[in-house]
Scaffold this active site. Structure first.
Site, mmCIF file in Angstrom:
data_model
loop_
_atom_site.group_PDB
_atom_site.id
_atom_site.type_symbol
_atom_site.label_atom_id
_atom_site.label_comp_id
_atom_site.label_asym_id
_atom_site.label_seq_id
_atom_site.Cartn_x
_atom_site.Cartn_y
_atom_site.Cartn_z
ATOM 1 N N TYR A 82 0.817 -1.213 0.000
ATOM 2 C CA TYR A 82 0.000 0.000 0.000
ATOM 3 C C TYR A 82 0.856 1.271 0.000
ATOM 4 C CZ TYR A 82 -4.027 -2.986 1.061
ATOM 5 O OH TYR A 82 -5.006 -3.951 1.007
ATOM 6 N N LYS A 127 3.396 -15.416 1.591
ATOM 7 C CA LYS A 127 3.295 -16.125 0.308
ATOM 8 C C LYS A 127 4.718 -16.436 -0.140
ATOM 9 C CE LYS A 127 0.750 -17.605 -3.141
ATOM 10 N NZ LYS A 127 -0.143 -18.763 -3.021
ATOM 11 N N ASP A 150 -3.152 -18.087 0.930
ATOM 12 C CA ASP A 150 -4.333 -18.732 0.334
ATOM 13 C C ASP A 150 -4.841 -19.842 1.245
ATOM 14 O OD1 ASP A 150 -1.837 -19.781 -0.268
ATOM 15 O OD2 ASP A 150 -2.397 -20.580 -2.219
ATOM 16 N N ASP A 206 -5.298 -7.166 5.593
ATOM 17 C CA ASP A 206 -6.534 -6.471 5.215
ATOM 18 C C ASP A 206 -7.623 -7.507 4.938
ATOM 19 O OD1 ASP A 206 -8.257 -4.513 4.462
ATOM 20 O OD2 ASP A 206 -7.139 -3.839 2.703
ATOM 21 N N ASP A 234 -10.698 -9.121 7.770
ATOM 22 C CA ASP A 234 -12.121 -8.977 7.424
ATOM 23 C C ASP A 234 -12.840 -10.328 7.461
ATOM 24 O OD1 ASP A 234 -12.021 -6.265 7.135
ATOM 25 O OD2 ASP A 234 -13.116 -6.250 5.238
#
Ligand SMILES: NC(=O)c1ccc[n+]([C@@H]2O[C@H](COP(=O)([O-])OP(=O)(O)OC[C@H]3O[C@@H](n4cnc5c(N)ncnc54)[C@H](O)[C@@H]3O)[C@@H](O)[C@H]2O)c1
Length: 365
Positions: free
Chosen positions: A141, A187, A219, A243, A247
């Protein structure tokens, strides 16, 4: 002992949930012989209306001068058409950046009363209680170079040793007071930045020999959070992965009105509900104050090390729910619908009950 808390109620339901939570906060702190010195400051649309600026230097200075910051919510229809940097939401980004809040913490805890309202089966989510530590000020970001042209768009995912070390330490410190297990999500099978992340996490973990560390690809982690959420205690991950994972984790456990959060830096700490200013129900004493009350509980735990105050507050909220009381967002056919202020009063009453039981040794943590 006295702690200074800057209160930033903001807009919409922000002031409503703030008022009831602050009353409760003083009451609980008093039980533990802790005094809280509070000062209130405008932020967001409320600040724009007063000063043509959603975050003034005065409000920022008050945050710098405090031991913790408690924020309601910002935003609303009235300010939707302002220029980007004048919008209420711009105040949040500036505040988080100015206070150097690099660790975003979101608990994922299932209350037994809400087992049936989850989209997942009871036997999968029952007993879920974990917390996600998301790196908040680095990663893709913020990485450079970034850009877009007519042929392509590009961003850069980059982490330094210091950035990974400090969020990892926060996660391991939390794990020491919980189930002593950290899952680092990355990852590393595809991304070099994740290989680097993993190396640093491994190195920092040696400082906490009592805590068990495992690594999980993002994943797989997304799948595991909904397949078997009870396997997690503390999850630590980067900005982008956090993020998404936070959620998913938040929504398996309840409604938006029930989700608290903390954002921690080296010197400062900010506590706020995950929800926004809910302009559709603002000013009607209808909002669910649980997210705000649990944000106060996180403040007790992370800023003031008042772990018992935090867990008794959570227990009090749980008992009010168990007695069937509900605000409008979580009400069911057989629920007893109450207002924001009534719900908070019920929590205060239950807090006293559980505090007394605990003093008598009837209730143990
Ligand atoms: N941290 C923040 O301050 C923050 C976060 C998200 C959105 N916002 C802002 O809030 C405004 C409204 O955004 P939105 O509608 O997308 O999200 P929202 O979270 O404000 O509301 C979404 C829905 O959930 C309900 N809701 C939210 N919190 C509730 C509570 N405590 N009790 C009962 N019901 C609740 C609302 O009534 C609404 O129907 C926008 O201006 C947005 O930018 C601010």
């Amino acid at each position: 002992m006295t702690h200074k808390v800057a209160l930033l109620p903001g807009d919409g339901i922000g002031p409503e949930v703030m008022n009831v939570a602050v009353k409760l906060m003083h009451h609980i702190a008093g039980k533990f012989d802790v005094a809280l010195e509070t000062s209130e400051h405008p932020i967001g649309g409320a600040s724009y209306d007063l000063h043509n600026n959603p975050l003034t230097d005065e409000t920022l200075q008050a945050c710098y001068d405090s031991d913790a910051v408690l924020l309601g919510a910002v935003g609303g229809y009235k300010w939707e058409n302002l220029e980007h940097h004048l919008k209420p939401e711009a105040a949040l980004l500036k505040l988080r950046k100015s206070l150097g809040l690099y660790a975003n913490i979101r608990p994922a805890k299932v209350y037994p009363e809400f087992l049936d309202s989850s989209s997942l089966k009871n036997e999968i989510i029952e007993g879920t209680d974990f917390v996600v530590f998301r790196e908040l000020t680095g990663g893709i970001y913020f990485g450079e170079p970034r850009g877009i042209d007519s042929e392509k768009g590009w961003n850069t995912m980059v982490y330094s040793t210091e950035e990974v070390e400090r969020i990892t330490r926060k996660a391991f410190e939390a794990a020491m007071h919980r189930g002593k297990k950290v899952t680092s999500v990355d990852k590393a099978n595809v991304l070099e930045v994740s290989q680097f992340w993993r190396n640093v996490v491994e190195r920092v973990s040696k400082e906490y020999p009592e805590v068990k560390l495992n690594h999980m690809y993002v994943d797989n982690a997304a799948m595991q959070v909904v397949r078997d959420p009870r396997q997690f205690d503390v999850v630590v991950t980067s900005n982008l992965f956090g993020d998404i994972i936070s959620d998913i984790a938040g929504m398996i456990t309840g409604s938006l009105g029930m989700l608290p959060s903390a954002s921690l830096g080296e010197k400062y700490a900010l506590y706020e509900p995950v929800h926004g200013s809910a302009p559709d129900i603002a000013g009607q004493n209808k909002a669910n104050p649980i997210a705000m009350i649990l944000s106060v509980a996180m403040m007790f735990e992370y800023s003031f090390k008042m772990n018992k105050a935090a867990s008794l507050t959570e227990e009090a909220v749980g008992r009010v729910l168990k007695n069937g009381y509900r605000t409008i967002d979580i009400n069911s056919v057989d629920g007893k619908l109450v207002s924001t202020s009534d719900f908070a009063e019920l929590v205060l009453h239950q807090f006293d009950e559980v505090y007394n039981e605990q003093a008598l040794g009837v209730f143990t943590l």
